[in-house]
Design an enzyme around this catalytic site. Structure first.
Site, PDB file in Angstrom:
ATOM      1  N   PHE A   1       0.826  -1.220   0.000  1.00 45.44           N
ATOM      2  CA  PHE A   1       0.000   0.000   0.000  1.00 45.44           C
ATOM      3  C   PHE A   1       0.867   1.279   0.000  1.00 45.44           C
ATOM      4  CE2 PHE A   1      -2.207   2.855   3.288  1.00 45.44           C
ATOM      5  CZ  PHE A   1      -2.794   3.654   2.315  1.00 45.44           C
TER       6      PHE A   1
ATOM      7  N   LYS B   1       7.735  -4.387  15.078  1.00 42.85           N
ATOM      8  CA  LYS B   1       8.204  -3.120  14.493  1.00 42.85           C
ATOM      9  C   LYS B   1       9.122  -2.396  15.499  1.00 42.85           C
ATOM     10  CE  LYS B   1       7.300  -1.352  11.095  1.00 42.85           C
ATOM     11  NZ  LYS B   1       7.930  -1.438   9.745  1.00 42.85           N
TER      12      LYS B   1
ATOM     13  N   VAL C   1     -17.551  -3.044  13.402  1.00 47.34           N
ATOM     14  CA  VAL C   1     -16.873  -2.080  14.271  1.00 47.34           C
ATOM     15  C   VAL C   1     -16.479  -2.825  15.545  1.00 47.34           C
ATOM     16  CG1 VAL C   1     -17.186   0.026  15.634  1.00 47.34           C
ATOM     17  CG2 VAL C   1     -18.142  -0.115  13.318  1.00 47.34           C
TER      18      VAL C   1
ATOM     19  N   TYR D   1       2.448  -7.387  16.211  1.00 44.00           N
ATOM     20  CA  TYR D   1       2.889  -6.508  15.116  1.00 44.00           C
ATOM     21  C   TYR D   1       3.736  -5.362  15.652  1.00 44.00           C
ATOM     22  CZ  TYR D   1       2.674  -2.490  11.978  1.00 44.00           C
ATOM     23  OH  TYR D   1       3.015  -1.386  11.231  1.00 44.00           O
TER      24      TYR D   1
ATOM     25  N   THR E   1       6.148   2.821  12.561  1.00 43.45           N
ATOM     26  CA  THR E   1       4.758   3.119  12.932  1.00 43.45           C
ATOM     27  C   THR E   1       4.665   3.774  14.311  1.00 43.45           C
ATOM     28  OG1 THR E   1       2.680   2.037  13.501  1.00 43.45           O
ATOM     29  CG2 THR E   1       4.634   0.719  13.776  1.00 43.45           C
ATOM     30  N   ASP E   2       3.562   4.489  14.528  1.00 44.58           N
ATOM     31  CA  ASP E   2       3.313   5.063  15.866  1.00 44.58           C
ATOM     32  C   ASP E   2       2.921   3.986  16.872  1.00 44.58           C
ATOM     33  OD1 ASP E   2       0.759   4.458  14.910  1.00 44.58           O
ATOM     34  OD2 ASP E   2      -0.069   6.467  15.209  1.00 44.58           O
ATOM     35  N   GLU E   3       2.573   2.779  16.385  1.00 38.36           N
ATOM     36  CA  GLU E   3       2.102   1.739  17.312  1.00 38.36           C
ATOM     37  C   GLU E   3       3.197   1.284  18.274  1.00 38.36           C
ATOM     38  OE1 GLU E   3      -0.404  -1.324  15.936  1.00 38.36           O
ATOM     39  OE2 GLU E   3      -1.406  -0.047  14.477  1.00 38.36           O
TER      40      GLU E   3
HETATM   41  P1  NAD Z   1       1.470  -3.610   3.242  1.00 37.75           P
HETATM   42  O1  NAD Z   1       1.187  -4.822   4.058  1.00 37.75           O
HETATM   43  O2  NAD Z   1       0.398  -3.034   2.391  1.00 37.75           O
HETATM   44  O3  NAD Z   1       2.710  -3.884   2.277  1.00 37.75           O
HETATM   45  C1  NAD Z   1       3.865  -4.561   2.702  1.00 37.75           C
HETATM   46  C2  NAD Z   1       4.653  -4.954   1.449  1.00 37.75           C
HETATM   47  O4  NAD Z   1       5.860  -5.593   1.879  1.00 37.75           O
HETATM   48  C3  NAD Z   1       3.914  -5.940   0.555  1.00 37.75           C
HETATM   49  O5  NAD Z   1       4.046  -5.557  -0.795  1.00 37.75           O
HETATM   50  C4  NAD Z   1       4.631  -7.260   0.805  1.00 37.75           C
HETATM   51  O6  NAD Z   1       4.623  -8.134  -0.314  1.00 37.75           O
HETATM   52  C5  NAD Z   1       6.043  -6.786   1.119  1.00 37.75           C
HETATM   53  N1  NAD Z   1       6.807  -7.729   1.938  1.00 37.75           N
HETATM   54  C6  NAD Z   1       6.381  -8.379   3.048  1.00 37.75           C
HETATM   55  N2  NAD Z   1       7.370  -9.165   3.522  1.00 37.75           N
HETATM   56  C7  NAD Z   1       8.440  -8.978   2.708  1.00 37.75           C
HETATM   57  C8  NAD Z   1       9.765  -9.489   2.701  1.00 37.75           C
HETATM   58  N3  NAD Z   1      10.181 -10.368   3.621  1.00 37.75           N
HETATM   59  N4  NAD Z   1      10.603  -9.082   1.726  1.00 37.75           N
HETATM   60  C9  NAD Z   1      10.187  -8.213   0.760  1.00 37.75           C
HETATM   61  N5  NAD Z   1       8.946  -7.710   0.726  1.00 37.75           N
HETATM   62  C10 NAD Z   1       8.085  -8.075   1.688  1.00 37.75           C
HETATM   63  O7  NAD Z   1       2.025  -2.533   4.270  1.00 37.75           O
HETATM   64  P2  NAD Z   1       1.868  -0.955   4.251  1.00 37.75           P
HETATM   65  O8  NAD Z   1       0.619  -0.580   4.933  1.00 37.75           O
HETATM   66  O9  NAD Z   1       2.156  -0.458   2.907  1.00 37.75           O
HETATM   67  O10 NAD Z   1       3.069  -0.550   5.239  1.00 37.75           O
HETATM   68  C11 NAD Z   1       4.379  -0.337   4.737  1.00 37.75           C
HETATM   69  C12 NAD Z   1       5.302  -0.030   5.900  1.00 37.75           C
HETATM   70  O11 NAD Z   1       4.840   1.137   6.576  1.00 37.75           O
HETATM   71  C13 NAD Z   1       5.357  -1.125   6.949  1.00 37.75           C
HETATM   72  O12 NAD Z   1       6.679  -1.219   7.412  1.00 37.75           O
HETATM   73  C14 NAD Z   1       4.430  -0.644   8.055  1.00 37.75           C
HETATM   74  O13 NAD Z   1       4.843  -1.132   9.305  1.00 37.75           O
HETATM   75  C15 NAD Z   1       4.642   0.855   7.957  1.00 37.75           C
HETATM   76  N6  NAD Z   1       3.491   1.693   8.372  1.00 37.75           N
HETATM   77  C16 NAD Z   1       2.239   1.442   7.891  1.00 37.75           C
HETATM   78  C17 NAD Z   1       1.185   2.291   8.252  1.00 37.75           C
HETATM   79  C18 NAD Z   1      -0.218   2.091   7.731  1.00 37.75           C
HETATM   80  O14 NAD Z   1      -1.141   2.780   8.184  1.00 37.75           O
HETATM   81  N7  NAD Z   1      -0.457   1.211   6.767  1.00 37.75           N
HETATM   82  C19 NAD Z   1       1.437   3.371   9.108  1.00 37.75           C
HETATM   83  C20 NAD Z   1       2.729   3.572   9.587  1.00 37.75           C
HETATM   84  C21 NAD Z   1       3.747   2.735   9.199  1.00 37.75           C
HETATM   85  O1  DAU Z   2      -0.983   3.384  13.431  1.00 38.15           O
HETATM   86  C1  DAU Z   2      -0.300   2.894  12.315  1.00 38.15           C
HETATM   87  C2  DAU Z   2      -0.797   1.508  11.993  1.00 38.15           C
HETATM   88  O2  DAU Z   2      -2.079   1.656  11.404  1.00 38.15           O
HETATM   89  C3  DAU Z   2       0.140   0.753  11.063  1.00 38.15           C
HETATM   90  O3  DAU Z   2       1.377   0.550  11.699  1.00 38.15           O
HETATM   91  C4  DAU Z   2      -0.470  -0.599  10.668  1.00 38.15           C
HETATM   92  O4  DAU Z   2       0.356  -1.247   9.720  1.00 38.15           O
HETATM   93  C5  DAU Z   2      -1.833  -0.341  10.052  1.00 38.15           C
HETATM   94  O5  DAU Z   2      -2.454  -1.569   9.756  1.00 38.15           O
HETATM   95  C6  DAU Z   2      -2.709   0.462  11.007  1.00 38.15           C
HETATM   96  O6  DAU Z   2      -3.032  -0.318  12.174  1.00 38.15           O
HETATM   97  P1  DAU Z   2      -4.494  -0.323  12.818  1.00 38.15           P
HETATM   98  O7  DAU Z   2      -4.657  -1.565  13.594  1.00 38.15           O
HETATM   99  O8  DAU Z   2      -4.774   0.950  13.525  1.00 38.15           O
HETATM  100  O9  DAU Z   2      -5.386  -0.330  11.447  1.00 38.15           O
HETATM  101  P2  DAU Z   2      -6.720  -1.113  11.069  1.00 38.15           P
HETATM  102  O10 DAU Z   2      -7.182  -0.525   9.770  1.00 38.15           O
HETATM  103  O11 DAU Z   2      -6.544  -2.582  11.148  1.00 38.15           O
HETATM  104  O12 DAU Z   2      -7.722  -0.661  12.198  1.00 38.15           O
HETATM  105  C7  DAU Z   2      -8.029   0.702  12.431  1.00 38.15           C
HETATM  106  C8  DAU Z   2      -8.943   0.764  13.639  1.00 38.15           C
HETATM  107  O13 DAU Z   2     -10.220   0.205  13.266  1.00 38.15           O
HETATM  108  C9  DAU Z   2      -8.460  -0.072  14.811  1.00 38.15           C
HETATM  109  O14 DAU Z   2      -8.801   0.590  16.007  1.00 38.15           O
HETATM  110  C10 DAU Z   2      -9.238  -1.374  14.692  1.00 38.15           C
HETATM  111  C11 DAU Z   2     -10.544  -0.936  14.088  1.00 38.15           C
HETATM  112  N1  DAU Z   2     -11.204  -1.917  13.186  1.00 38.15           N
HETATM  113  C12 DAU Z   2     -10.460  -2.512  12.223  1.00 38.15           C
HETATM  114  C13 DAU Z   2     -11.050  -3.433  11.357  1.00 38.15           C
HETATM  115  C14 DAU Z   2     -10.215  -4.125  10.297  1.00 38.15           C
HETATM  116  C15 DAU Z   2     -12.573  -2.159  13.319  1.00 38.15           C
HETATM  117  O15 DAU Z   2     -13.241  -1.592  14.197  1.00 38.15           O
HETATM  118  N2  DAU Z   2     -13.143  -3.067  12.454  1.00 38.15           N
HETATM  119  C16 DAU Z   2     -12.432  -3.731  11.507  1.00 38.15           C
HETATM  120  O16 DAU Z   2     -13.020  -4.572  10.777  1.00 38.15           O
END
Ligand code: NAD
Ligand code: DAU
Length: 353
Positions: free
Chosen positions: A11, A163, A215, A159, A133-135
């Site tokens: 993503f 991280k 939710v 997770y 991530t902020d997590e």
């Molecule tokens: P995502 O799950 O959509 O994408 C992860 C990608 O990494 C995928 O394309 C997957 O194929 C690839 N991948 C997984 N394991 C691998 C490996 N061993 N070698 C090579 N490629 C590999 O994740 P995302 O949401 O795009 O997040 C990207 C990064 O940003 C992550 O490190 C995540 O922790 C961080 N992040 C995500 C969010 C969020 O809200 N999505 C917020 C803050 C930080």
């Molecule tokens: O804060 C950054 C993080 O945000 C990233 O590091 C993670 O990779 C990313 O997945 C995301 O984590 P969250 O757990 O916050 O995202 P998610 O979309 O899974 O959930 C957002 C909020 O919504 C969380 O409080 C859980 C809730 N939720 C999620 C799903 C999938 C629901 O209530 N219903 C659902 O079906």
């Protein structure tokens, strides 16, 4: 000149690759393992582009990564590759340890070997940017100040623990080996190409399919949302001007309770693609079993990035969410491509198990 991006079929990595190619005339090597979350359709518009080379592989494959580094001599490595979904980490943490901890360790070691062999000028220019991530900071109470960079690490899920471990490794490779690293800790992203296991795309697609909108718990958990393109611009800025060894929090100043987010999506869909029976999509909202160990609130204080590097997000949550909903309505082919058999199995085990 070249950069190596890992996880660039996911993503945020995918959005970053598209964005980078728009802004730079420089070779980008995109290394991705193509797990369930990696999707080459996201990269359709740059397939065959002379500045984009896609390589299918694992960040933990020392031989492959070493070869890529020697061949392309990148000036930077940007590490997005990770297992990223909290719910999946609860069901099966092993893959999170393997990629996020062991994979990051192997990547750091391979990069260090390459960096040590670079010429003095290249060595000085080189950067390893770790996307985190902020997590890692844990959870906040309702009145607590937002996370700053010096907030203690208190991860609560497999997770976030994985991280946090990767962030510590990156930090140690700077302090012990002088590897020129930068780390960013970002809040929740949303936008185009978001895999629909995550809240916002899942709710959009379930609504359109007439399914329940799940939710967790009371829906009052708070997340701080950032449009993915704003995250990309922050990363470009940190790579360009960040201080080696520093961490930067990235956030959108958009704290919202989950239930409010779901209701906003329903209102947008009521306006843009109303249900044929005239009833609001909000009727499909269902409260379901809570996530174990569910963090109650995240909030990012992004002042450091603003003050030191002059970065600010461009989108409000309202403008970004509207763009996102419209993107999903206009891209049914992408949606169909990612909602494969394994995705449907995940939905069944997570929501009807
Ligand atoms: P995502 O799950 O959509 O994408 C992860 C990608 O990494 C995928 O394309 C997957 O194929 C690839 N991948 C997984 N394991 C691998 C490996 N061993 N070698 C090579 N490629 C590999 O994740 P995302 O949401 O795009 O997040 C990207 C990064 O940003 C992550 O490190 C995540 O922790 C961080 N992040 C995500 C969010 C969020 O809200 N999505 C917020 C803050 C930080
Ligand atoms: O804060 C950054 C993080 O945000 C990233 O590091 C993670 O990779 C990313 O997945 C995301 O984590 P969250 O757990 O916050 O995202 P998610 O979309 O899974 O959930 C957002 C909020 O919504 C969380 O409080 C859980 C809730 N939720 C999620 C799903 C999938 C629901 O209530 N219903 C659902 O079906």
């Amino acid at each position: 000149m070249a950069i190596l991006v890992t996880g660039g079929a996911g993503f945020i990595g995918g959005n970053f690759v598209l964005d980078w190619i728009n802004h730079h005339d420089e070779l980008l090597i995109n290394l991705d393992k193509l797990t369930y979350a990696g999707n080459l359709q996201t990269l359709d518009s740059v397939s065959g582009h002379p500045n984009h080379v896609f390589v299918h592989g694992d960040i933990g494959n020392t031989e492959l990564v070493g070869q890529l580094l020697l061949e392309h001599k990148p000036r930077a490595v940007i590490n997005f590759a990770a297992e990223s979904h909290v719910d999946r980490s609860i069901h099966g943490p092993a893959a999170f340890i393997e990629t996020n901890v062991v994979g990051t360790f192997r990547l750091l070691e391979t990069v260090r070997t390459y960096w040590l062999e670079c010429s003095p000028v290249r060595k000085q220019e080189f950067r390893f940017l770790h996307v985190s991530t902020d997590e890692v900071y844990g959870t906040l109470g309702p009145q607590d100040p937002a996370f700053r960079e010096d907030h203690p690490y208190q991860p609560n899920s497999p997770y976030s623990a994985s991280k946090a471990a990767s962030d510590h490794l990156v930090r140690a490779w700077f302090h012990t080996y002088n590897l020129p690293v930068l780390t960013t800790n970002c809040s929740n992203n949303y936008g185009p190409f978001h895999f629909p296991e995550k809240l916002i795309p899942l709710v959009i697609l379930h609504a359109l399919e007439g399914k329940d909108l799940p939710v967790y718990g009371d829906g009052q958990q708070v997340r701080d949302w950032l449009f993915v393109k704003d995250h990309c611009s922050a990363l470009r800025r940190v790579l360009e001007a960040g201080q080696i060894g520093e961490t930067y929090n990235v956030g959108g100043w958009n704290e919202k309770a989950n239930l409010d987010v779901v209701r906003m999506i329903c209102s947008l869909l009521d306006e843009l693609r109303p249900r044929t029976d005239g009833i609001s999509y909000a009727e499909q909202i269902r409260f379901v079993r809570d996530r174990p160990g569910h963090d109650r609130r995240y909030a990012i204080d992004a002042h450091k990035l603003e003050k030191e590097l002059g970065w600010k997000p461009a989108e409000t949550f309202e403008s970004g969410l509207r763009k996102t909903v419209i993107w999903y309505l206009e891209h049914p082919d992408w949606v169909q491509g990612v909602t494969s058999g394994s995705y449907r199995q995940w939905l069944t085990s997570q929501y009807h198990g």
